[in-house]
Design an enzyme around this catalytic site. Structure first.
Site, short mmCIF file in Angstrom:
data_model
loop_
_atom_site.label_atom_id
_atom_site.label_comp_id
_atom_site.label_asym_id
_atom_site.label_seq_id
_atom_site.Cartn_x
_atom_site.Cartn_y
_atom_site.Cartn_z
NE ARG A 24 -3.25 2.35 3.03
CZ ARG A 24 -2.77 3.36 3.73
NH1 ARG A 24 -1.54 3.31 4.21
NH2 ARG A 24 -3.51 4.44 3.95
CG ASP A 133 16.89 -13.77 8.58
OD1 ASP A 133 16.14 -12.91 8.08
OD2 ASP A 133 17.04 -14.91 8.10
NE ARG A 175 12.96 -23.38 7.03
CZ ARG A 175 12.52 -22.90 5.88
NH1 ARG A 175 13.26 -22.94 4.80
NH2 ARG A 175 11.33 -22.39 5.77
#
Ligand code: ATP
Length: 327
Positions: A24, A133, A175
């Site tokens: 947006r 990250d 992960r």
């Protein structure tokens, strides 16, 4: 490169709450500057296939509060090839799109950098990933919401853990990085946290559990990042501990994809709005090959090179804090 008239926007890689607010912001800031905004559906694969449509002001109305991404996200093996990126560049030329905003993570920016190098198309990145990250930015869009979701779930687990004096291993997403796990651990008062960045020390974990967990009268919560280290995720850690301590009442809860969904927090909405608008400004300032980020509350330009090459470290003080506060 001539003057920019059309800006394309896409979302790529794992989705995160707040991506819609970023879309947006890109569209509205583009229109505000008298330019045209084009939405590219399905990440880089949609770009290669020409799944592209002009986005007007009203196309991005009423989406700031919605999770997911109206542009859809995808992983594209074809974009990893020279030919795939050549097709993508050709499609941008066909649609007369002069510059691109990519909302995604590390992999998406690696792909963007190749597109810039090979076809001289200006691309700027907006950090959209729940993992937080990305080097160079203190916060990524979606992280705050994902942590809030994990906290809410752990609070509920604590109620039942306490009722039955159980030891819970709760697995959160991450992960390769432990940011969600570490912040969740602090915010829920967890007894311990296991993250991919630190090798799991079973002796320490067991010593701590022997001291602090009593299956007859107390409960305990250990937060485990999905990718932990070679010791594995929550199930594998729980199995090892159960072997040593058959007397423990152990349960595992894997929070999974719920952490990706939901309405974005105010922090993610504001961050996405700021960075989306800043991405358009950066393109109009002839910037390319940078990621927009936030550092010490200010908007920063981080070269793709840097954010791709460097790894963001977990705050060691936070790791220590979990230990201090659980003793
Ligand atoms: P998240 O961290 O949330 O998963 P990400 O952007 O790192 O987000 P990836 O799946 O790694 O997610 O990357 C998204 C897409 O970017 C890939 O599907 C691929 O099309 C492109 N991409 C990733 N790495 C490369 C690369 N080395 N070369 C070209 N394109 C790449």
């Amino acid at each position: 490169m001539g003057k920019i008239k059309r800006i394309g926007v896409l979302t790529s890689g794992g989705d995160s709450p707040g991506m819609n607010a970023a879309i947006r912001a890109v569209v509205r800031a583009t229109i505000y500057n008298g330019l045209e905004a084009y939405g590219i559906y399905g990440g880089y694969q949609g770009l290669i296939e020409g799944d592209i449509k002009e986005l007007k002001k009203s196309d991005v109305s009423n989406i700031i509060q919605r999770g997911g991404t109206i542009l859809k996200s995808a992983r594209s093996a074809e974009f990893r090839t020279l030919e795939g990126r050549a097709k993508a560049a050709q499609m941008l030329a066909e649609y007369k799109i002069d510059a691109l905003v990519v909302i995604g993570g590390d992999g998406s920016f690696t792909g963007a950098r190749l597109l810039i190098q090979e076809h001289d198309i200006p691309v700027v990145g907006v950090p959209g990933t729940i993992d937080n990250d990305l080097f160079g930015t203190d916060w990524t869009i979606g992280y705050d919401t994902a942590v809030n979701t994990a906290i809410d779930a752990v609070d509920k687990i604590k109620d039942t853990a306490s009722a039955h004096s159980r030891l819970f291993f709760v697995e959160v997403m991450g992960r390769d990085a432990g940011f969600i796990a570490l912040r969740t651990a602090i915010a829920t008062g967890a007894e311990a946290v296991l993250v991919p960045e630190v090798e799991t020390n079973f002796k320490d974990l067991e010593a701590f559990l022997e001291k602090d967990y009593n299956p007859k009268e107390s409960s305990a919560i250990v937060i485990v990042a999905e990718g932990n280290d070679k010791s594995g995720g929550a199930y594998s850690i729980a199995e090892k501990v159960a072997k040593e301590h058959p007397e423990y009442d152990i349960r595992v809860s894997v929070l999974g994809h719920m952490q990706r969904g939901g309405s974005p927090s105010q922090a993610d909405r504001v961050l996405a709005s700021q960075l989306g608008a800043a991405a358009v400004e950066a393109l109009l300032d002839d910037q390319k090959s940078i990621m927009l980020g936030i550092a010490n509350k200010s908007i920063v330009h981080v070269p793709f090179n840097k954010t791709i090459k460097h790894t963001k470290d977990l705050n060691p003080e936070f790791l220590e804090l979990v230990k201090v506060l659980s003793t």
